[in-house]
Scaffold this active site. Structure first.
Site, PDB file in Angstrom:
ATOM      1  N   PRO A  17       0.842  -1.196   0.000  1.00  0.00           N
ATOM      2  CA  PRO A  17       0.000   0.000   0.000  1.00  0.00           C
ATOM      3  C   PRO A  17       0.878   1.248   0.000  1.00  0.00           C
ATOM      4  O   PRO A  17       1.786   1.365   0.828  1.00  0.00           O
ATOM      5  CB  PRO A  17      -0.794  -0.123   1.307  1.00  0.00           C
ATOM      6  CG  PRO A  17       0.040  -0.987   2.192  1.00  0.00           C
ATOM      7  CD  PRO A  17       0.774  -1.925   1.282  1.00  0.00           C
ATOM      8  N   MET A  18       0.624   2.148  -0.945  1.00  0.00           N
ATOM      9  CA  MET A  18       1.405   3.388  -1.038  1.00  0.00           C
ATOM     10  C   MET A  18       0.467   4.547  -1.327  1.00  0.00           C
ATOM     11  O   MET A  18      -0.281   4.520  -2.315  1.00  0.00           O
ATOM     12  CB  MET A  18       2.456   3.282  -2.145  1.00  0.00           C
ATOM     13  CG  MET A  18       3.586   2.314  -1.849  1.00  0.00           C
ATOM     14  SD  MET A  18       4.781   2.222  -3.206  1.00  0.00           S
ATOM     15  CE  MET A  18       3.913   1.099  -4.326  1.00  0.00           C
ATOM     16  N   VAL A  19       0.528   5.554  -0.469  1.00  0.00           N
ATOM     17  CA  VAL A  19      -0.326   6.731  -0.635  1.00  0.00           C
ATOM     18  C   VAL A  19      -0.028   7.398  -1.975  1.00  0.00           C
ATOM     19  O   VAL A  19       1.137   7.591  -2.338  1.00  0.00           O
ATOM     20  CB  VAL A  19      -0.115   7.726   0.520  1.00  0.00           C
ATOM     21  CG1 VAL A  19      -0.854   9.032   0.271  1.00  0.00           C
ATOM     22  CG2 VAL A  19      -0.571   7.104   1.835  1.00  0.00           C
ATOM     23  N   GLU A  42      -3.725   3.597   1.585  1.00  0.00           N
ATOM     24  CA  GLU A  42      -4.502   3.730   2.812  1.00  0.00           C
ATOM     25  C   GLU A  42      -5.630   4.741   2.615  1.00  0.00           C
ATOM     26  O   GLU A  42      -5.406   5.865   2.159  1.00  0.00           O
ATOM     27  CB  GLU A  42      -3.606   4.194   3.963  1.00  0.00           C
ATOM     28  CG  GLU A  42      -4.376   4.407   5.264  1.00  0.00           C
ATOM     29  CD  GLU A  42      -3.601   5.217   6.291  1.00  0.00           C
ATOM     30  OE1 GLU A  42      -3.868   5.052   7.496  1.00  0.00           O
ATOM     31  OE2 GLU A  42      -2.726   6.018   5.888  1.00  0.00           O
ATOM     32  N   GLN A  86      -6.834  -1.433   2.077  1.00  0.00           N
ATOM     33  CA  GLN A  86      -6.209  -0.986   3.333  1.00  0.00           C
ATOM     34  C   GLN A  86      -6.889   0.279   3.837  1.00  0.00           C
ATOM     35  O   GLN A  86      -7.056   1.241   3.087  1.00  0.00           O
ATOM     36  CB  GLN A  86      -4.716  -0.708   3.184  1.00  0.00           C
ATOM     37  CG  GLN A  86      -4.095  -0.417   4.556  1.00  0.00           C
ATOM     38  CD  GLN A  86      -2.672   0.058   4.514  1.00  0.00           C
ATOM     39  OE1 GLN A  86      -2.399   1.162   4.066  1.00  0.00           O
ATOM     40  NE2 GLN A  86      -1.742  -0.771   5.001  1.00  0.00           N
ATOM     41  N   CYS A 115       2.052   3.239   9.422  1.00  0.00           N
ATOM     42  CA  CYS A 115       2.372   4.541   8.824  1.00  0.00           C
ATOM     43  C   CYS A 115       2.793   5.534   9.900  1.00  0.00           C
ATOM     44  O   CYS A 115       2.048   5.795  10.842  1.00  0.00           O
ATOM     45  CB  CYS A 115       1.169   5.082   8.065  1.00  0.00           C
ATOM     46  SG  CYS A 115       1.489   6.699   7.290  1.00  0.00           S
ATOM     47  N   LYS A 154      -0.743  -4.385   8.833  1.00  0.00           N
ATOM     48  CA  LYS A 154       0.644  -4.065   8.478  1.00  0.00           C
ATOM     49  C   LYS A 154       1.233  -3.226   9.597  1.00  0.00           C
ATOM     50  O   LYS A 154       0.677  -2.186   9.964  1.00  0.00           O
ATOM     51  CB  LYS A 154       0.691  -3.305   7.145  1.00  0.00           C
ATOM     52  CG  LYS A 154       2.096  -3.014   6.635  1.00  0.00           C
ATOM     53  CD  LYS A 154       2.020  -2.450   5.214  1.00  0.00           C
ATOM     54  CE  LYS A 154       3.418  -2.210   4.641  1.00  0.00           C
ATOM     55  NZ  LYS A 154       4.060  -1.013   5.218  1.00  0.00           N
ATOM     56  N   GLY A 215      12.392  -3.885   1.852  1.00  0.00           N
ATOM     57  CA  GLY A 215      13.645  -4.312   1.235  1.00  0.00           C
ATOM     58  C   GLY A 215      14.056  -3.572  -0.017  1.00  0.00           C
ATOM     59  O   GLY A 215      15.089  -3.901  -0.617  1.00  0.00           O
ATOM     60  N   ALA A 241       7.335  -2.012  -2.096  1.00  0.00           N
ATOM     61  CA  ALA A 241       6.791  -0.652  -2.197  1.00  0.00           C
ATOM     62  C   ALA A 241       7.592   0.160  -3.214  1.00  0.00           C
ATOM     63  O   ALA A 241       7.262   0.186  -4.394  1.00  0.00           O
ATOM     64  CB  ALA A 241       6.801   0.020  -0.823  1.00  0.00           C
TER      65      ALA A 241
END
Length: 490
Positions: A17-19, A42, A86, A115, A154, A215, A241
């Site tokens: 999940p990436m804003v 999110e 998410q 977050c 997460k 990673g 990500a």
């Protein structure tokens, strides 16, 4: 027929999940390149609870639309068995309400507990939850018991390995399907080394799948590195990500695609699913990175529309062809809708093509008020309004019943209130009754309002308690209408 199979979180390559990044075009592109599961960005519980679920027949998507008509979450059939929703939440009941809202359109539900950004933590969400294990337990247990889809969360690691493992064991007891662990503490940033040893300790301590995250900086530069990171952490799966943000073809077993091809593939999805150009532009800028100062990068930065973006990447023809297809589809659907409207039309309804324009009426005077006043004078029951919303364009139409006769405008309006005022106008004009327009001059209702206003001023001068302003009362009782607007049958 689509068969619903529960998500498996073992041996998977997952888009994190990436804003601003994890919107529909990126999720679909990651799936194309080989991702097994994709997480959306999110989305905050309170914002989602304000949304209504809308079937977008032109794009063939399911949209969750805010009161200001902004699409907060868009999904489609292609990702339904792979997308995890998410949310940011610090309240079990709100989280459950959101989960139930989206459950039929996604494959799983995730709670963000990692977050570190202020917009998330200031509401007690994200990494703020890590210091409140009771609340974590309440939210996750409520979700696991309340929905049928798998629930995950997460987290980030705590200051000590022992505390982290103890928290994860407690989380495991809630019945969640898997846990994603970003191997950094909440105060650490991407340039800090990822703590593979902590993720490994977690993997060895619990039986549920552990998904390793964090990673991209130290490990993952190409597809084969994903397995290296998985082995280093002992995790069941890997969540990617930033490496995926920079080039989502990181999920390809055959190796990375050239960035130009990736960006064009992304733009195709952005156009196909009407992604807002600012979001498209942001994601492309993340891919260009150091190339932002090139001629192409500067042109992208200057783009002010999806069409501009397509021109930057020599895809103007694709944009025109795709938009033409959408326009044709929209026209076809509008024609079908009109035919259905005609079929379902009550022949006894009196119709006119009218709209309510408040600029044509005195302040605080409306056709609905005039119609209510007329009904009282003639000793009729007060008007009853029935309003429907058309799924295709989300416009409204209202039918008003007065003295057992129905009236409506043939024009659809952008709000329920406007549609009801238009129906009132049709009724008043049919009856030959004044509707309150400025051009009609002063009327009994306007004079009555002025008298009431003068009385209130006199009462105020004498220090008497004032009743509720008459215009608020009038607005409250000017006509009954449905509180919940039904959708027209399709």
């Amino acid at each position: 027929m689509t068969v619903n199979t529960p998500l498996c979180f073992r041996g998977k390559k997952i888009l994190a999940p990436m804003v601003r990044v994890g919107t529909l075009p990126m999720r679909l592109l990651a799936l194309d390149y080989g991702a097994d599961i994709v997480y959306c960005e999110e989305l905050i519980d309170i914002k989602m609870l304000q949304c209504k679920r809308v079937i977008n027949e032109v794009l063939e998507t399911v949209d969750f639309v805010a009161p200001n008509e902004r699409v907060v979450f868009r999904t489609c059939e292609k990702e339904r068995q792979h997308v995890v929703f998410q949310m940011g939440s610090a309240d079990a009941e709100r989280a459950l309400a959101v989960a139930k809202l989206v459950e039929s359109d996604v494959a799983g539900i995730d709670i963000n507990m990692g977050c570190p950004k202020e917009y998330s933590t200031k509401g007690g969400m994200g990494a703020a939850l890590l210091s409140d294990p009771d609340k974590i337990e309440s939210i996750l247990t409520t979700l696991v018991k309340g929905i049928c889809k798998p629930v995950t969360c997460k987290i980030r690691i705590l200051p000590s390995v022992e505390d982290t493992v103890n928290l994860v064991k407690r989380i495991e007891k809630t019945g969640i399907a898997a846990i994603a662990v970003h191997g950094r503490k909440k105060e650490e940033r991407p340039q800090h080394p990822v703590h593979c040893d902590v993720i490994k300790a977690i993997s060895e301590a619990v039986s549920i799948p552990v998904i390793a995250n964090g990673g991209s900086h130290d490990f993952i530069k190409e597809y084969t590195d994903i397995e290296t990171f998985q082995k280093a952490t002992g995790a069941s799966s890997v969540m990617i990500a930033r490496a995926a943000m920079w080039n989502p073809s990181i999920f390809r077993k055959e190796g990375l695609f050239p960035l130009k091809d990736v960006m064009q593939d992304y733009i195709k999805y952005a156009v196909r699913y009407d992604n807002h150009y600012t979001n498209t532009k942001y994601c492309l800028c993340q891919m260009l990175r150091e190339q932002l100062e090139t001629t192409q990068g500067k042109k992208l930065h200057a783009a002010q529309s999806t069409q501009d973006i397509c021109e930057v990447f020599e895809m103007a023809d694709f944009y025109e062809e795709t938009t033409a297809i959408f326009e044709g589809k929209k026209t076809s659907l509008e024609t079908e809708t009109q035919v259905e409207d005609d079929h379902m039309e009550d022949p006894d309804v009196i119709k006119m093509a009218v709209r309510f324009d408040k600029r044509e009426y005195p302040p605080q005077i409306t056709p609905k008020m005039y119609l209510l006043e007329w009904c009282r004078k003639e000793k009729h029951p007060q008007p009853v309004y029935e309003t429907v919303q058309r799924p295709l364009d989300r416009l409204f139409c209202s039918v008003v019943t007065v003295a057992e006769q129905k009236y409506r405008s043939t024009l659809w309006d952008k709000s329920k209130k406007l549609a009801e005022q238009a129906a009132a106008i049709v009724c008043l004009r049919t009856l030959g009754v004044p509707e309150g327009k400025l051009c009609e001059g002063e009327s009994h209702l306007i004079n009555k309002r002025k008298r009431e206003d003068r009385e209130r001023l006199n009462n105020r001068d004498h220090g008497e308690d004032l009743a509720e302003p008459s215009h608020k009362k009038a607005n409250f009782i000017e006509g009954t209408s449905d509180m919940n607007v039904p959708k027209m049958p399709r």
